[in-house]
Design a protein around this motif. Structure first.
Motif, PDB file in Angstrom:
ATOM      1  N   ALA A 210       0.833  -1.198   0.000  1.00 60.26           N
ATOM      2  CA  ALA A 210       0.000   0.000   0.000  1.00 60.26           C
ATOM      3  C   ALA A 210       0.871   1.253   0.000  1.00 60.26           C
ATOM      4  O   ALA A 210       0.574   2.232  -0.698  1.00 60.26           O
ATOM      5  CB  ALA A 210      -0.927  -0.013   1.203  1.00 60.26           C
ATOM      6  N   ALA A 211       1.944   1.220   0.782  1.00 59.61           N
ATOM      7  CA  ALA A 211       2.839   2.373   0.829  1.00 59.61           C
ATOM      8  C   ALA A 211       3.567   2.571  -0.501  1.00 59.61           C
ATOM      9  O   ALA A 211       3.684   3.696  -0.996  1.00 59.61           O
ATOM     10  CB  ALA A 211       3.854   2.197   1.967  1.00 59.61           C
ATOM     11  N   LEU A 212       4.038   1.470  -1.091  1.00 61.36           N
ATOM     12  CA  LEU A 212       4.723   1.575  -2.379  1.00 61.36           C
ATOM     13  C   LEU A 212       3.787   2.092  -3.463  1.00 61.36           C
ATOM     14  O   LEU A 212       4.178   2.950  -4.284  1.00 61.36           O
ATOM     15  CB  LEU A 212       5.292   0.208  -2.779  1.00 61.36           C
ATOM     16  CG  LEU A 212       6.527  -0.267  -2.001  1.00 61.36           C
ATOM     17  CD1 LEU A 212       6.844  -1.718  -2.343  1.00 61.36           C
ATOM     18  CD2 LEU A 212       7.726   0.621  -2.309  1.00 61.36           C
ATOM     19  N   ASP A 213       2.554   1.607  -3.491  1.00 60.99           N
ATOM     20  CA  ASP A 213       1.597   2.067  -4.498  1.00 60.99           C
ATOM     21  C   ASP A 213       1.326   3.560  -4.349  1.00 60.99           C
ATOM     22  O   ASP A 213       1.255   4.297  -5.338  1.00 60.99           O
ATOM     23  CB  ASP A 213       0.282   1.279  -4.371  1.00 60.99           C
ATOM     24  CG  ASP A 213       0.440  -0.177  -4.789  1.00 60.99           C
ATOM     25  OD1 ASP A 213       1.448  -0.482  -5.476  1.00 60.99           O
ATOM     26  OD2 ASP A 213      -0.414  -1.007  -4.422  1.00 60.99           O
ATOM     27  N   LEU A 214       1.174   4.015  -3.099  1.00 57.54           N
ATOM     28  CA  LEU A 214       0.902   5.436  -2.877  1.00 57.54           C
ATOM     29  C   LEU A 214       2.099   6.290  -3.300  1.00 57.54           C
ATOM     30  O   LEU A 214       1.934   7.339  -3.950  1.00 57.54           O
ATOM     31  CB  LEU A 214       0.575   5.664  -1.409  1.00 57.54           C
ATOM     32  CG  LEU A 214       0.074   7.067  -1.010  1.00 57.54           C
ATOM     33  CD1 LEU A 214      -0.839   6.980   0.208  1.00 57.54           C
ATOM     34  CD2 LEU A 214       1.238   8.013  -0.702  1.00 57.54           C
TER      35      LEU A 214
ATOM     36  N   LEU B 253       0.466   9.044   3.901  1.00 60.37           N
ATOM     37  CA  LEU B 253       1.042   7.742   4.240  1.00 60.37           C
ATOM     38  C   LEU B 253       0.492   7.243   5.573  1.00 60.37           C
ATOM     39  O   LEU B 253       0.169   6.062   5.724  1.00 60.37           O
ATOM     40  CB  LEU B 253       2.569   7.842   4.323  1.00 60.37           C
ATOM     41  CG  LEU B 253       3.362   7.615   3.041  1.00 60.37           C
ATOM     42  CD1 LEU B 253       4.816   7.959   3.251  1.00 60.37           C
ATOM     43  CD2 LEU B 253       3.205   6.183   2.557  1.00 60.37           C
ATOM     44  N   GLY B 254       0.400   8.142   6.544  1.00 59.98           N
ATOM     45  CA  GLY B 254      -0.106   7.755   7.852  1.00 59.98           C
ATOM     46  C   GLY B 254      -1.556   7.294   7.790  1.00 59.98           C
ATOM     47  O   GLY B 254      -1.963   6.408   8.548  1.00 59.98           O
ATOM     48  N   ALA B 255      -2.335   7.898   6.881  1.00 60.10           N
ATOM     49  CA  ALA B 255      -3.726   7.493   6.738  1.00 60.10           C
ATOM     50  C   ALA B 255      -3.848   6.146   6.032  1.00 60.10           C
ATOM     51  O   ALA B 255      -4.692   5.313   6.394  1.00 60.10           O
ATOM     52  CB  ALA B 255      -4.504   8.560   5.973  1.00 60.10           C
ATOM     53  N   ALA B 256      -3.004   5.922   5.010  1.00 55.95           N
ATOM     54  CA  ALA B 256      -3.077   4.668   4.246  1.00 55.95           C
ATOM     55  C   ALA B 256      -2.424   3.517   5.001  1.00 55.95           C
ATOM     56  O   ALA B 256      -2.892   2.380   4.938  1.00 55.95           O
ATOM     57  CB  ALA B 256      -2.411   4.847   2.882  1.00 55.95           C
ATOM     58  N   VAL B 257      -1.324   3.817   5.693  1.00 52.90           N
ATOM     59  CA  VAL B 257      -0.578   2.783   6.419  1.00 52.90           C
ATOM     60  C   VAL B 257      -0.343   3.306   7.836  1.00 52.90           C
ATOM     61  O   VAL B 257       0.620   4.052   8.074  1.00 52.90           O
ATOM     62  CB  VAL B 257       0.762   2.458   5.733  1.00 52.90           C
ATOM     63  CG1 VAL B 257       1.477   1.334   6.474  1.00 52.90           C
ATOM     64  CG2 VAL B 257       0.565   2.110   4.275  1.00 52.90           C
TER      65      VAL B 257
END
Length: 303
Positions: A84-88, A148-152
């Motif tokens: 998820a972090a890499l995609d973002l 990033l904090g919201a997604a991961v």
């Protein structure tokens, strides 16, 4: 008419006996300040300038709750968080590349603090993503960190460019302070030489008047004082700079016993050593010119 002999007994003056000690002390202060500024700038220059375009993202590991079997969770939540972090990151404009570090690379970064335990396969390590950004794109790293904090949840972002900017500001601040110290020591040296020279003029006033009567020019008398000031300055500056060299070497040996990852090696380049070696030359030149200017000014007022 006059040969270059030391007619004035300047070496016997009480006021000139402390000048070498004063010059030695001031040379040591100026040399230490200069060496510190040069050494710090060398350390800053050793960092890869390309790292200022890098951002590091850290994703803490997902730990199983007490009493929960970590193998009972379907799939791998940590891999999902990393993906998820890499995609973002890869979808963010201005980011050139985003690559996750291998576990061995992460363990290598932690080894100075954890030792061989860092390579234990059972040790939960965070995932680290090395991100290369285009500084010209002016990415909002604060906004990216929030997304990033919201997604991961728990993910953190470290902007290397901000760190390098602070390092550069710190180096420039130290160099400014070092410049002020050197300027103040030079001013103190000038005032000291002026005092010693004026004392010599007062003590040998009668001899100087006699030399004037028999045809001695002001330049001849001034050369007596400037040569005397040069000898005294070098007598103090040379031991002073040798003490600086000894101090720098001892600090370098002490720093060498500390892990290089915690404290970078502080070594001066050959050009910087030459700059330190020129400090006694500068001290002698300042003393000589100050003595000459003081004598010429005083003699121009003598009747």
């Amino acid at each position: 008419m006059f040969a270059q002999f030391k007619i004035l007994p300047l070496d016997a003056d009480e006021s000139s006996r402390f000048l070498p000690w004063t010059i030695a002390f001031m040379t040591y202060l100026a040399g230490i300040a200069l060496a510190g500024a040069l050494g710090l700038s060398t350390v800053a220059a050793r960092f890869d300038p390309g790292q200022s375009s890098n951002v590091t993202v850290e994703i803490p590991p997902v730990l199983a709750a007490p009493g929960q079997d970590p193998d009972a969770t379907p799939g791998d939540p940590q891999k999902a968080r990393l993906k998820a972090a890499l995609d973002l990151l890869r979808a963010t404009p201005g980011i050139i590349a985003a690559e996750a570090l291998e576990r061995r690379e992460i363990a290598g970064l932690l080894q100075p603090w954890l030792g061989k335990v860092a390579y234990d396969v059972d040790l939960p390590l965070p995932d680290v993503i090395d991100v290369t950004v285009d500084r010209a794109a002016e990415i909002d790293t604060a906004g990216l960190s929030a997304r990033l904090g919201a997604a991961v949840p728990g993910a953190s972002l470290d902007d290397h460019g901000l760190w390098f900017g602070r390092l550069s500001t710190f180096v420039h601040s130290v160099q400014t302070v070092a410049g002020v110290v050197v300027a103040l020591t030079c001013l103190l040296a000038v005032l000291t030489v002026v005092y010693v020279t004026r004392s010599g003029l007062a003590v040998h006033h009668d001899i100087i008047e006699m030399l004037h009567l028999i045809g001695a020019e002001d330049g001849y008398i001034a050369r007596q004082f400037q040569g005397h000031a040069l000898r005294l300055a070098l007598a103090g500056a040379v031991p002073g700079i040798l003490a600086v060299v000894a101090t720098v070497e001892l600090l370098g040996l002490a720093a060498g016993r500390v892990d290089s990852l915690l404290l970078p090696e502080i070594r001066l380049s050959p050009g910087q050593w030459v700059a330190l070696a020129l400090v006694p030359v500068a001290a002698g030149t300042i003393a000589m010119l100050t003595a000459r200017a003081t004598v010429m000014r005083r003699l121009s007022r003598m009747i």
